[in-house]
Scaffold this active site. Structure first.
Site, PDB file in Angstrom:
ATOM      1  N   GLU A 174       0.784  -1.234   0.000  1.00 34.99           N
ATOM      2  CA  GLU A 174       0.000   0.000   0.000  1.00 34.99           C
ATOM      3  C   GLU A 174       0.821   1.292   0.000  1.00 34.99           C
ATOM      4  OE1 GLU A 174      -3.255   0.031  -0.352  1.00 34.99           O
ATOM      5  OE2 GLU A 174      -3.384  -2.164  -0.363  1.00 34.99           O
TER       6      GLU A 174
ATOM      7  N   SER B 248     -42.257 -25.945  47.643  1.00 38.53           N
ATOM      8  CA  SER B 248     -41.536 -26.547  48.765  1.00 38.53           C
ATOM      9  C   SER B 248     -40.086 -26.109  48.891  1.00 38.53           C
ATOM     10  CB  SER B 248     -41.594 -28.075  48.658  1.00 38.53           C
ATOM     11  OG  SER B 248     -42.922 -28.525  48.781  1.00 38.53           O
TER      12      SER B 248
END
Length: 728
Positions: A213, A490
């Site tokens: 690049e 319970s």
């Protein structure tokens, strides 16, 4: 008269003299200026316009320079990006004193994206050789200290870990793995990002990027006239745009400050900012900013910016563990993220990657052998959806609530936090599997709307290890684990019996199991019954609890006092307002699975209350500790009473309502309690072994009958979780 005439005659000649005097005429007459030649006038005008325009242009350049410089300074000198908080699981500690199977360790390594190999050579790899597992751990900044990359050899026997050695075969007592990245907490105002400092970016990546690049990056001053000329010639020959002349510095200026508009004004700003940045900052700083800003993919409506996040998105691993071909592909994508999208255009991306590889070997960045292996490799991309569905929304929701309630605002709002949690990746995975598969196993044919939730907590530290809010474990809507408050049945009974034991009762004491009718203050009658509709006369406390008898429990609650039972529940962490009705001792009080887990925590911790938590510590972006979980704890019940109760709850799993665990999970030691509500609407089970407490609920969102008891529904899911935990 003659005098007057003489005066008049004297005036007249004076006028004539004046009129005839040439000097007087030159003084009073207006002389026309002599015209300058056209060329001279043009040059003078041109010069005037030029120097005035030059002054204006110089002033404009200076003003633009000041403006651009301040803009650049604000962005690059401060926090360039607002980073999301990073959420980590607990690190797995390999310890000779703690049981861990080889299969569990391998499962954890796979969750951490360690790469299985035959011979371990690099960080992030592991190998299994018989009863030996070799691990090359990644370096990691833990809250207590930073630990470098290290190799460990872990040997196993039938009981678990038998030996841990380092790469020099020195024996180790412990070895800690890096924690799993669970998620990054984003918002509308914070983009998902992973910041990689320059020194942690692989040299091969940087060299390859510059090769492709901007080869003159370290030599130009932000703008490269040669690159512009080269691009112009290439484009002219091709008759179209085939090459750009922008430097990486110009691209960074455009990415940080400008739009994609194609105009001379934008190009001017781009070039000017690039020159300023190059003058003001080092090349390494500019490269660091560029590589953390560059756009590399689109993930739905969200852009993938920076090589750190892109590495995770494409390969599900950190940037420093990428192979040669993966680095080449990443650099190839930078040229055109849409055009070279490897998921949409794999052939195009592969061709570009191979071009990059060829240039890498031609420039001696890699050798021929590396090139051959790389160029013959497939793209090997990770699941594209992995980034979206990494975390379970249930524990993220719990985390956010804890951040809002237990962490100072000035801490929780900082950028780039590292949040270390108590979540166990293996426990979370096993809990999700137990809910998803367990619901299918227990639901009847006409019950596709059956749902479930599970909370797994640690007995020793009161930490949340896993939390699941429904069978669709990735659904981020209603959180049943935190917000579905249902009667607990319970499950409340251990609190009633613990209140009695803590006040001098013994398990051998007897309770009446005969028909009773109670009236409230308004005259309403209530007649409790046992589940089997039978009465047994007189029963011991132990028998009544083991077999979950209702009538004896109501009698016990009335004897010890309902307000005392309510007080016990409040001390155990239940923060709901509880009416003092006799039905509360049978579980009429509605709680969420998380509240139930909190209620049972003191029972599993020798009567010590600790608030359940998910956050262990928080580190700042700079790596400094800024929050540590409070170790707040208090003794609320006598250890002796809790021990007696725990032994009784163990009998529940061997001879009571949860006795099916004997054949479901042979050889495993549990204690626990089933819970069933009226009309079989809610199925509950809380069970615990030596290190974990598991709270499970099964029911329907519309509160209709699930047609399941605690033992036929929630207990089955608990059993599945414990089987997976043991590696079965």
């Amino acid at each position: 008269m003659a005098k007057t005439t003489n005066k008049e005659s004297n005036k007249q000649p004076a006028k004539k003299v004046a009129a005839k005097n040439p000097k007087t005429k030159r003084k009073t007459a207006t002389r026309k200026p002599k015209k300058q030649p056209f060329k001279q006038r043009f040059l003078r005008g041109l010069w005037s316009v030029t120097w005035k325009s030059s002054l204006a242009f110089i002033a404009f350049i200076i003003i633009c320079g000041i403006y651009f410089d301040k803009k650049i300074e604000r962005r690059l000198d401060g926090s360039t990006w607002t980073l999301p908080a990073t959420l980590y699981a607990r690190p797995l500690v390999l310890d000779l004193d703690k049981p861990l199977t080889k299969s569990a360790l391998v499962s954890e390594l796979k969750l951490l994206n360690y790469r299985p190999v035959s011979i371990v050579q690099d960080v992030g790899q592991f190998a299994v050789k018989g009863k030996e597992v070799v691990i090359y751990r990644r370096a990691f900044d833990f809250p207590d200290r930073s630990e470098p990359a290290a190799l460990a050899i872990v040997d196993f026997n039938e009981h678990g870990i038998s030996r841990i050695r380092d790469n020099e075969y020195n024996h180790l007592r412990q070895f800690r793995l890096d924690p799993l990245l669970l998620d990054r907490l984003n918002s509308k105002h914070i983009q998902d990002r992973v910041f990689i400092p320059f020194e942690k970016i692989p040299d091969l990546f940087i060299n390859t990027l510059l090769l492709m690049e901007d080869r003159d990056f370290y030599h130009h001053q932000g703008v490269s006239p040669f690159a512009i000329l080269r691009a112009f010639i290439a484009n002219f020959k091709a008759g179209r745009t085939v090459q750009g002349g922008s430097t990486l510095t110009q691209q960074l200026a455009k990415n940080l400050f400008l739009t994609q508009e194609r105009s001379l004004w934008r190009k001017f700003q781009e070039a000017y900012m690039a020159v300023l940045m190059d003058h003001k900052y080092s090349k390494d700083k500019i490269l660091e900013a560029y590589l953390n800003e560059v756009y590399l993919a689109q993930n739905g409506a969200t852009g993938i910016y920076g090589i750190g996040l892109a590495s995770d998105f494409y390969f599900a691993r950190p940037i420093d563990e990428l192979r040669v071909e993966q680095i080449a592909l990443m650099v190839a994508i930078i040229k055109g993220p849409s055009y070279y999208n490897p998921r949409r255009n794999p052939e195009r991306a592969l061709a570009r990657r191979d071009l990059v590889l060829r240039l890498m070997v031609e420039n001696n960045y890699i050798n021929t052998a590396q090139y051959r292996v790389a160029v013959n490799s497939h793209l090997n991309l990770s699941n594209a959806k992995a980034l979206n569905h990494r975390a379970n929304p249930a524990f993220v929701s719990l985390l956010n609530r804890e951040l809002n309630s237990g962490v100072p605002t000035q801490v929780s709002r900082q950028s780039g936090l590292s949040i270390f949690t108590s979540i166990s990746p293996l426990a979370q995975k096993n809990a999700e599997k137990a809910i998803q598969q367990g619901i299918k196993r227990v639901q009847h044919k006409d019950q596709n709307d059956l749902q479930g939730a599970m909370v797994v907590t640690d007995r020793e530290y009161a930490e949340v290890r896993a939390i699941v809010s429904g069978k669709d474990v990735k659904f981020s809507g209603f959180n049943r684990a935190l917000d579905a408050k249902r009667p607990i049945g319970s499950l409340v009974k251990p609190a009633v019996y613990l209140t009695a034991l803590n006040n001098g009762y013994k398990l051998s004491d007897t309770l009446s199991d005969k028909k009773i009718i109670l009236k409230n203050s308004s005259g309403q009658r209530w007649q409790p019954n046992n589940y089997d509709r039978k009465f047994r006369g007189e029963v011991s406390l132990e028998y009544a609890l083991v077999h979950s008898l209702n009538v004896p429990t109501v009698n016990l609650g009335m004897q010890v006092g309902l307000n005392n039972v309510i007080n016990s529940l409040h001390k155990m962490g239940v923060d709901e307002k509880i009416p003092a009705y006799p039905s509360l001792v049978l579980g009429s009080v509605p709680l969420s699975p998380f509240q139930v887990a909190q209620m049972y925590q003191p029972i599993t911790m020798q009567g010590v209350y600790k608030p359940l938590t998910i956050i262990r510590s928080i580190m700042s972006k700079e790596g400094s500790p800024i929050f540590q979980r409070s170790q707040h704890a208090r003794q609320i019940f006598s250890p002796e009473s809790v021990e007696v109760l725990s032994d009784t709850l163990h009998k529940v799993t061997t001879e009571g309502t949860a006795r099916s665990l004997r054949w479901r999970n042979p050889g495993q030691y549990f204690a626990g309690k089933t819970g069933t509500t009226n009309n079989l609407n809610d199925s509950w089970f809380v069970g615990f072994d030596n290190d974990e407490v598991v709270t499970t609920w099964v029911g329907k969102d519309n509160n209709r009958s699930a047609k399941l008891t605690g033992s036929s529904g929630a207990l089955v899911l608990f059993s599945d979780y414990m089987k997976t935990k043991k590696g079965k």
